[in-house]
Design a protein around this motif. Structure first.
Motif, short mmCIF file in Angstrom:
data_model
loop_
_atom_site.label_atom_id
_atom_site.label_comp_id
_atom_site.label_asym_id
_atom_site.label_seq_id
_atom_site.Cartn_x
_atom_site.Cartn_y
_atom_site.Cartn_z
N PHE A 69 -2.40 -6.73 0.53
CA PHE A 69 -3.74 -6.35 1.34
C PHE A 69 -2.78 -5.76 3.03
N ASN A 70 -2.06 -7.02 2.73
CA ASN A 70 -0.98 -6.42 4.58
C ASN A 70 -0.27 -5.40 5.08
N TYR A 71 0.39 -4.31 3.73
CA TYR A 71 -0.03 -2.95 3.47
C TYR A 71 -1.02 -2.21 4.07
N ASP A 72 -1.68 -2.22 3.06
CA ASP A 72 -3.36 -1.69 3.61
C ASP A 72 -3.71 -1.69 4.82
N LEU A 73 -3.92 -2.86 5.04
CA LEU A 73 -4.45 -3.23 6.74
C LEU A 73 -3.86 -2.80 7.94
#
Length: 273
Positions: A69-73
């Motif tokens: 989630f953090n990586y994609d955001l």
């Protein structure tokens, strides 16, 4: 012996996975191009050094795929605003906070609860999600039920937490609420995933980690229990360092914008539902 062998094998796989992640990110970095989104007098101002926690929710590798989630955001925000991201996968939160303070990174991206005590110490950014902490424990082998059924049952017991995390403060507050001592063992080496596995394999008795990470892991470790909540829902935020003054203000604005976009809703549906 089988458990120790399993943990050793798991540790080796984990280290290899981190190495693969670093290599993959370096390759991705070479394929990216910088876009000057602001003028601060430096050729590197559109490149952010990001320390990102290696966990099932924040950042992970699977085969040749990078996700989380953090990586994609972060990548979505970078694409919108012409940034180049230089990722540094990390496990130790306490060490990462030290390196952030030294100026090694621009931001630290991890599953970090935003609390009043920590807000006074660190430069938290706009929250990206909500989460809460849960107790990780083994089910009883006979009854198939957890020994600890409520927070009061932790009186006089010991729990492991990630060193540098605000979870230790929550345990301290909980001790006061129940009127008895709960002993805290900060772990400066392992992250949330490792603490979960160590508990599930019987190497440590209790751990407290974020629920979203625990729910990802319990699918593979049905002998574990995460039914006891340790905190209410809390905002989870990234932390900005002080190397570039524009980072915090810009990212706060961009995160707010992203949270109103369809892409953010897609990511929350994929990772958080």
């Amino acid at each position: 012996m089988k458990q120790l062998k399993f943990l050793y094998t798991r540790s080796v796989i984990y280290v290899v996975a981190l190495a693969v992640a670093v290599i993959s990110m370096v390759s991705l970095r070479k394929c990216q191009h910088s876009h000057a989104g602001f003028d601060t007098g430096s050729a590197e101002t559109d490149t952010l050094d990001v320390a990102i926690e290696y966990s099932p929710l924040s950042f992970y590798t699977y085969a040749d795929t990078l996700g989380g989630f953090n990586y994609d955001l972060l990548n979505y925000i970078a694409g919108r605003h012409g940034l180049t991201l230089r990722f540094h996968p990390v496990v130790s939160l306490s060490q990462s906070l030290e390196n952030l303070d030294k100026g090694s990174y621009d931001i630290l991206v991890a599953d970090i609860p935003l609390t009043y005590q920590y807000r006074e110490k660190l430069n938290f950014l706009e929250p990206v999600m909500t989460d809460r902490q849960v107790l990780v424990q083994l089910r009883d082998s006979v009854t198939k039920k957890p020994p600890v059924k409520r927070q009061l049952d932790l009186a006089g017991d010991t729990v492991w937490v990630i060193a540098g995390s605000s979870v230790a403060d929550r345990i301290s507050n909980l001790s006061q609420e129940i009127g008895d001592t709960i002993y805290v063992r900060p772990d400066s080496v392992n992250g949330a995933e490792q603490l979960f596995i160590l508990t599930a394999m019987g190497q440590i008795k209790h751990a407290v980690i974020n629920e979203r990470v625990a729910r990802q892991l319990i699918k593979d470790y049905p002998q574990a229990d995460i039914s006891v909540y340790i905190s209410f829902s809390q905002f989870q935020s990234w932390i900005a360092g002080g190397r570039h003054p524009w980072v915090a203000d810009s990212l706060n604005s961009w995160i707010k914008q992203a949270k109103n976009d369809k892409a953010y809703k897609t990511l929350t549906k994929r990772y958080l539902k």
